[in-house]
Write a protein that holds these residues in place. Structure first.
Motif, PDB file in Angstrom:
ATOM      1  N   ASN A  20       0.806  -1.226   0.000  1.00  0.00           N
ATOM      2  CA  ASN A  20       0.000   0.000   0.000  1.00  0.00           C
ATOM      3  C   ASN A  20       0.838   1.274   0.000  1.00  0.00           C
ATOM      4  O   ASN A  20       0.288   2.377   0.127  1.00  0.00           O
ATOM      5  N   GLY A  21       2.150   1.141  -0.103  1.00  0.00           N
ATOM      6  CA  GLY A  21       3.008   2.318  -0.158  1.00  0.00           C
ATOM      7  C   GLY A  21       3.255   2.983   1.179  1.00  0.00           C
ATOM      8  O   GLY A  21       3.738   4.116   1.229  1.00  0.00           O
ATOM      9  N   GLU A  22       2.961   2.289   2.278  1.00  0.00           N
ATOM     10  CA  GLU A  22       3.188   2.848   3.612  1.00  0.00           C
ATOM     11  C   GLU A  22       4.586   2.549   4.134  1.00  0.00           C
ATOM     12  O   GLU A  22       4.977   3.037   5.195  1.00  0.00           O
ATOM     13  N   ASP A  45       7.663  -1.149 -15.479  1.00  0.00           N
ATOM     14  CA  ASP A  45       6.872  -0.053 -16.053  1.00  0.00           C
ATOM     15  C   ASP A  45       5.724  -0.591 -16.897  1.00  0.00           C
ATOM     16  O   ASP A  45       4.591  -0.071 -16.826  1.00  0.00           O
ATOM     17  N   ARG A  46       6.003  -1.612 -17.677  1.00  0.00           N
ATOM     18  CA  ARG A  46       4.942  -2.192 -18.508  1.00  0.00           C
ATOM     19  C   ARG A  46       3.902  -2.904 -17.646  1.00  0.00           C
ATOM     20  O   ARG A  46       2.695  -2.809 -17.916  1.00  0.00           O
ATOM     21  N   ILE A  47       4.336  -3.572 -16.605  1.00  0.00           N
ATOM     22  CA  ILE A  47       3.389  -4.258 -15.721  1.00  0.00           C
ATOM     23  C   ILE A  47       2.499  -3.249 -15.012  1.00  0.00           C
ATOM     24  O   ILE A  47       1.295  -3.477 -14.830  1.00  0.00           O
ATOM     25  N   ASP A  89      -1.439  -1.776 -11.942  1.00  0.00           N
ATOM     26  CA  ASP A  89      -1.224  -0.497 -11.267  1.00  0.00           C
ATOM     27  C   ASP A  89      -0.045  -0.639 -10.307  1.00  0.00           C
ATOM     28  O   ASP A  89       0.557  -1.713 -10.187  1.00  0.00           O
ATOM     29  N   GLU A  90       0.276   0.457  -9.620  1.00  0.00           N
ATOM     30  CA  GLU A  90       1.430   0.454  -8.725  1.00  0.00           C
ATOM     31  C   GLU A  90       1.243  -0.505  -7.562  1.00  0.00           C
ATOM     32  O   GLU A  90       2.183  -1.200  -7.144  1.00  0.00           O
ATOM     33  N   ARG A  91       0.044  -0.574  -7.020  1.00  0.00           N
ATOM     34  CA  ARG A  91      -0.214  -1.465  -5.891  1.00  0.00           C
ATOM     35  C   ARG A  91       0.018  -2.914  -6.291  1.00  0.00           C
ATOM     36  O   ARG A  91       0.590  -3.696  -5.525  1.00  0.00           O
ATOM     37  N   PHE A  92      -0.434  -3.287  -7.491  1.00  0.00           N
ATOM     38  CA  PHE A  92      -0.208  -4.643  -7.973  1.00  0.00           C
ATOM     39  C   PHE A  92       1.289  -4.925  -8.080  1.00  0.00           C
ATOM     40  O   PHE A  92       1.758  -6.000  -7.684  1.00  0.00           O
ATOM     41  N   LYS A 121      -5.416  -7.167 -23.027  1.00  0.00           N
ATOM     42  CA  LYS A 121      -5.035  -6.537 -21.765  1.00  0.00           C
ATOM     43  C   LYS A 121      -6.127  -6.776 -20.721  1.00  0.00           C
ATOM     44  O   LYS A 121      -7.303  -6.668 -21.004  1.00  0.00           O
ATOM     45  N   ARG A 122      -5.689  -7.111 -19.481  1.00  0.00           N
ATOM     46  CA  ARG A 122      -6.651  -7.324 -18.401  1.00  0.00           C
ATOM     47  C   ARG A 122      -6.330  -6.393 -17.248  1.00  0.00           C
ATOM     48  O   ARG A 122      -5.203  -5.938 -17.087  1.00  0.00           O
TER      49      ARG A 122
END
Length: 425
Positions: free
Chosen positions: A65-67, A345-347, A352-355, A421-422
């Protein structure tokens, strides 16, 4: 940093060089300052509280979660410090011990994998974007432990060596029928059909894996030798000369081990051979880590051999060979993690960033588990009669050498084609 979290870290980190910066910018050092410096920043009071009460789940979730961020070193360096100190932890916090005990008590309920529940669990992970898997796996899309016969092997060569190793232990003869339980993206089944002149049925619960495996069989003109279906192992009625299962047993669940081996014994012909390749633990039975169960592999469980062998014995199958692969999966995961980060970057564009942060922790945590905890991979060879196979293991090496020589002179199969794309739900 709250006093409880500081006390918990002080009790755990006796060696190493860990610095923690709390959400107010205050810094504290832990360990004996030996080794590589690792610095972690905790950005919120919420993360500090969560890690205090349930570090096993809250640490990866806070990173996801970026914490939390690792400012010096990387995620694997942090986990190395933690895991190398874990065996020296004398008494954990009362509430963390309670949480671990609670999870162990619930593990059978969490692994109650009915046919429908098993299908949902599989789709949570394996029906992600095909492009995602192509960005970090080898070109054959092998999503299981490779076999590093030499430490300098590329990932592609080590995965090819894994397929040869399994094929050699199956002692295949032309024209035989092979069942691949949990066939993945079809790579092993296609290898056996292409190189050993056998008829393969691969089964999976993942629609995406089924689509890719079927496309690959068509591309190679192997539809008459390799067929793939969306089926649960419990629904099988045919009989086979050989059965192989790679990386699927971790999804069976401890409640269903007896049913799994009973079914295999029923559908394996009297002179048949089965190979089971699975992640295991060298220690006693435990529980699935909560981060993996909640976010990565719902319903999954890594068994101890003491849980597997009794179910085999009761099924009537005979164990004819057991091999433990120790650091092979750590090295496999190292390659996957490096490729994932190189394509991050492609992922992030696909998801998203959380993934990305979730999968970074999954890959780093898994590698750390094989390097510094009790995780390993076992390969168990099974038969119904004790005279089915040669009485020494020499035939395995002979078959591997023959297959390796043939592989050197054979063009490799084309990689799977990309799909739509999913996004995560």
């Amino acid at each position: 940093m709250n006093m409880f979290l500081r006390s918990l870290i002080e009790r755990l980190i006796r060696t190493g060089n860990l610095t923690v910066i709390d959400h107010k910018g205050r810094s504290a050092s832990f360990g004996d300052q030996s080794g590589k410096r690792v610095t972690v920043a905790i950005h919120s009071a919420h993360a500090e509280r969560a890690i205090t009460f349930d570090p096993v789940l809250a640490l990866p979730e806070s990173y996801m979660n970026g914490e939390i961020d690792v400012l010096e070193g990387d995620l694997l360096d942090l986990l190395e410090v933690i895991y190398k100190n874990a065996p020296t932890l004398d008494v954990g916090a009362f509430w963390t011990r309670m949480a671990d005990g609670f999870r162990h008590g619930l593990r059978r309920l969490q692994q109650f994998n009915t046919t429908e529940r098993a299908r949902r669990n599989v789709r949570r992970h394996y029906d992600l974007s095909r492009e995602l898997y192509r960005l970090f796996l080898d070109t054959d899309l092998q999503y299981s432990c490779a076999y590093f016969a030499r430490p300098d092997m590329t990932l592609e060569k080590a995965q090819l060596a894994k397929k040869r190793h399994l094929a050699a232990k199956l002692a295949l003869r032309p024209g035989q029928t092979v069942l691949d339980i949990g066939c993945g993206f079809g790579g092993l089944g296609l290898y056996l059909a292409r190189n050993l002149d056998v008829d393969v049925l691969g089964i999976t619960l993942s629609e995406e894996q089924l689509a890719i495996a079927t496309e690959r069989a068509q591309q190679e003109g192997l539809e008459d030798r390799a067929h793939f279906e969306l089926r649960d192992y419990r629904k099988l009625g045919e009989r086979f000369d050989r059965i192989v299962s790679v990386g699927m047993f971790e999804h069976v669940g401890v409640n269903h081990y007896r049913a799994f081996f009973d079914k295999c014994a029923t559908i394996l012909k009297p002179d048949g051979v089965m190979m089971l390749h699975s992640i295991g633990r060298s220690g006693p039975p435990s529980a699935t880590t909560p981060f993996i169960r909640k976010h990565i592999f719902p319903g999954g469980y890594i068994p101890a051999l003491s849980e597997v062998l009794p179910a085999i014995e009761r099924s009537g199958l005979e164990v004819t060979d057991v091999e433990i692969l120790r650091l092979h999966y750590a090295d496999t995961l190292k390659h996957w993690r490096q490729r994932f980060l190189a394509n991050r970057d492609r992922i992030r564009e696909i998801y998203d960033e959380r993934f990305c942060r979730m999968w970074e922790f999954y890959l780093a945590g898994s590698e750390a588990g094989f390097r510094w905890q009790d995780l390993m991979v076992f390969q168990i060879q099974l038969t119904r009669r004790n005279d089915t196979l040669p009485i020494t293991r020499d035939y395995i090496g002979v078959a591997e050498d023959r297959l390796a020589d043939a592989d050197e002179h054979r063009p490799h199969s084309p990689p799977a084609t990309p799909t739509r794309k999913r996004t995560t739900s």
